[in-house]
Design an enzyme around this catalytic site. Structure first.
Site, mmCIF file in Angstrom:
data_model
loop_
_atom_site.group_PDB
_atom_site.id
_atom_site.type_symbol
_atom_site.label_atom_id
_atom_site.label_comp_id
_atom_site.label_asym_id
_atom_site.label_seq_id
_atom_site.Cartn_x
_atom_site.Cartn_y
_atom_site.Cartn_z
ATOM 1 N N GLU A 105 0.830 -1.216 0.000
ATOM 2 C CA GLU A 105 0.000 0.000 0.000
ATOM 3 C C GLU A 105 0.861 1.261 0.000
ATOM 4 O OE1 GLU A 105 -2.185 -0.372 3.665
ATOM 5 O OE2 GLU A 105 -3.226 -2.184 3.029
ATOM 6 N N CYS A 108 -2.804 33.955 9.638
ATOM 7 C CA CYS A 108 -2.574 34.601 10.938
ATOM 8 C C CYS A 108 -2.254 33.582 12.017
ATOM 9 C CB CYS A 108 -3.799 35.414 11.326
ATOM 10 S SG CYS A 108 -4.249 36.545 10.026
HETATM 11 N N1 LLP Z 1 -1.685 2.118 4.351
HETATM 12 C C1 LLP Z 1 -2.203 2.610 5.483
HETATM 13 C C2 LLP Z 1 -3.129 1.779 6.257
HETATM 14 C C3 LLP Z 1 -1.852 3.889 5.924
HETATM 15 O O1 LLP Z 1 -2.350 4.361 7.053
HETATM 16 C C4 LLP Z 1 -0.942 4.673 5.150
HETATM 17 C C5 LLP Z 1 -0.556 6.030 5.575
HETATM 18 C C6 LLP Z 1 -0.443 4.124 3.964
HETATM 19 C C7 LLP Z 1 -0.822 2.845 3.594
HETATM 20 C C8 LLP Z 1 0.508 4.861 3.070
HETATM 21 O O2 LLP Z 1 1.693 5.176 3.703
HETATM 22 P P1 LLP Z 1 2.911 5.794 2.860
HETATM 23 O O3 LLP Z 1 3.378 4.744 1.888
HETATM 24 O O4 LLP Z 1 2.409 6.998 2.149
HETATM 25 O O5 LLP Z 1 3.918 6.116 3.877
HETATM 26 N N2 LLP Z 1 0.414 12.948 6.456
HETATM 27 C C9 LLP Z 1 1.649 12.296 6.820
HETATM 28 C C10 LLP Z 1 1.648 10.828 6.450
HETATM 29 C C11 LLP Z 1 0.497 10.058 7.042
HETATM 30 C C12 LLP Z 1 0.462 8.617 6.626
HETATM 31 C C13 LLP Z 1 -0.769 7.946 7.079
HETATM 32 N N3 LLP Z 1 -0.951 6.586 6.656
HETATM 33 C C14 LLP Z 1 2.800 13.053 6.187
HETATM 34 O O6 LLP Z 1 2.560 14.059 5.525
HETATM 35 O O7 LLP Z 1 3.960 12.706 6.376
#
Ligand code: LLP
Length: 415
Positions: free
Chosen positions: A273, A342
């Site tokens: 994922e 702000c």
């Molecule tokens: N699968 C699940 C169940 C997840 O919760 C997430 C991310 C992913 C896959 C994908 O993860 P990735 O490959 O993108 O690391 N907003 C934060 C990141 C939050 C990630 C949440 N879950 C940031 O800007 O760093």
């Protein structure tokens, strides 16, 4: 040639100068490179050649319809966390039977809609959710394919807000409860056990957390097999880190190699994922310097993008590279790049050595993941436009919002 690169100090996205895009579409502007997304998708996919596998793009990282349609065309599967994300995938041309539904708080209406659409799998987060899924399946007559999201209790050594695989996190089912829940699921007439799932966090740059998690999952897979519960796939989640600054991210072939080794002779289908890995470095946020301002302590460049457009610096203290998009005269200082919102927390970057003049165009790099999707209308700011570049062409895939768009759902109080 890198899709996003400098040539003679001029920033290009594929064959388009970033400045040309800003002139055409205005700022703040999110720009994505089709080639960058396609190349990272193909690289991830190819790393698992020889294994039955699915790369389920984590829609939350960037859910623009244009990005989703591009990935659907490449053959991606999708990981969603809400029915809104499912709707986006379907409207972008993705197939329901290639969608996996993750998320810690799925609502009953979402579960029902997902089953009715015929999605591939629901990653179940708790015993009570499993019961609810069984009831909904029995009531509606739609069979429910499920995996349990197991919390392997490994430390992903990432930012605490984006670490999810420790016992203390709200995510998943503890390993020692998983067996009991699988047995319960096996007895539910309308529930089909299809796999097992884990996701331990995000922006992970080491192999050990992934291989530790896999080892725990495989032990459980064996235990399940011994009791007659056979799984069709193992979902290892996302979380692979990218380079923002000076991190050494995992090489995807190295990641794949370690997983292949841990799998040994097993040939269970592997699902992934990834979100950030596929899109983060395929995107830029372009913004224009509105004002240069000096205090006794600091030099500020106030730009037309703000924390409502890109919240990662404010929320996680995240560092993203900031550059000019072309050379020009300017004042050489150490700048804080801040927005017009702000709030003292409204910064995009701190202490950057740049030569700047008012009116200059800047690029905030690595903005393709968790950028636009986390934006808001705070301070009644209209959200940015989004553009995808392919070669020397560009297409606007989200029009800049107007104040009418913002107010469309509101009305004056008249009682
Ligand atoms: N699968 C699940 C169940 C997840 O919760 C997430 C991310 C992913 C896959 C994908 O993860 P990735 O490959 O993108 O690391 N907003 C934060 C990141 C939050 C990630 C949440 N879950 C940031 O800007 O760093």
């Amino acid at each position: 040639m890198e899709p996003i690169r400098f040539e003679a100090e001029v920033l290009y996205v594929e064959d388009m100068p970033a400045a040309t895009l800003a002139a055409e579409y205005g700022t703040p502007l999110y720009v994505y490179s089709r080639r960058a997304i396609a190349e990272s998708w193909q690289r991830f996919d190819a790393a698992f050649d020889g294994f039955s596998h699915r790369v389920c793009y984590a829609v939350k990282a960037n859910s623009n319809l244009g990005v989703l349609s591009l990935l659907a065309e490449l053959g991606a599967s999708f990981d969603i966390v809400s029915i809104g994300e499912m709707e986006r995938v379907l409207r972008a041309g993705g197939r329901a039977d290639r969608i996996v539904f993750s998320g810690v708080g799925k609502q009953s209406h979402e579960i029902e809609a997902a089953l009715a659409a015929g999605i591939a799998c629901i990653n179940v987060e708790s015993g009570s959710e499993l019961t609810r899924i069984g009831e909904i399946a029995a009531r509606t007559g739609f069979r429910a394919p499920v995996s349990l999201r197991v919390n392997p209790d490994v430390d992903a050594r990432t930012h605490p807000y984006i670490s999810t695989g420790l016992r203390e996190n709200k995510f998943g089912v503890p390993v020692d409860e998983a067996m009991t829940l699988y047995r319960r699921a096996a007895d539910m007439p309308m529930v089909d056990i299809v796999g097992i799932d884990c996701h331990i966090g995000s922006q992970i740059n080491a192999l050990a957390p992934f291989t530790d998690a896999l080892a725990r999952i495989l032990a459980l897979v064996d235990e399940l097999a011994a009791t007659g519960i056979e799984l069709a796939h193992i979902d290892l989640g996302g979380g692979i880190g990218v380079q923002y600054k000076d991190e050494t991210p995992l090489d995807i072939e190295e990641y794949a190699g370690a997983i292949r080794q841990a799998m040994g002779h097993r040939r269970d289908a592997l699902w992934f994922e990834p979100g950030r890995y596929l899109v983060a470095n395929a995107g830029l946020l372009l913004t224009r310097v509105v004002t240069l301002k000096d205090s006794e302590e600091k030099h500020f460049a106030v730009v037309d993008a703000a924390m409502n457009d890109l919240i990662r610096p404010a929320l996680y203290d995240a560092w993203q590279r900031v550059t000019r998009v072309e050379p020009g005269p300017g004042r050489n200082e150490t700048w804080d790049i801040v927005g017009p919102v702000c709030e003292t927390g409204d910064f995009l970057a701190k202490d950057r050595h740049l030569s700047l003049a008012e009116g200059d165009l800047l690029a905030i790099h690595s903005a393709g993941a968790y950028g636009f999707v986390m934006s808001s209308n705070y301070n009644s700011r209209s959200r940015a436009a989004e553009v995808i570049v392919a070669g020397d062409q560009s297409q606007c895939v989200r029009t800049r919002e107007t104040i009418d768009d913002q107010l469309r759902l509101e009305r004056k109080f008249t009682l």
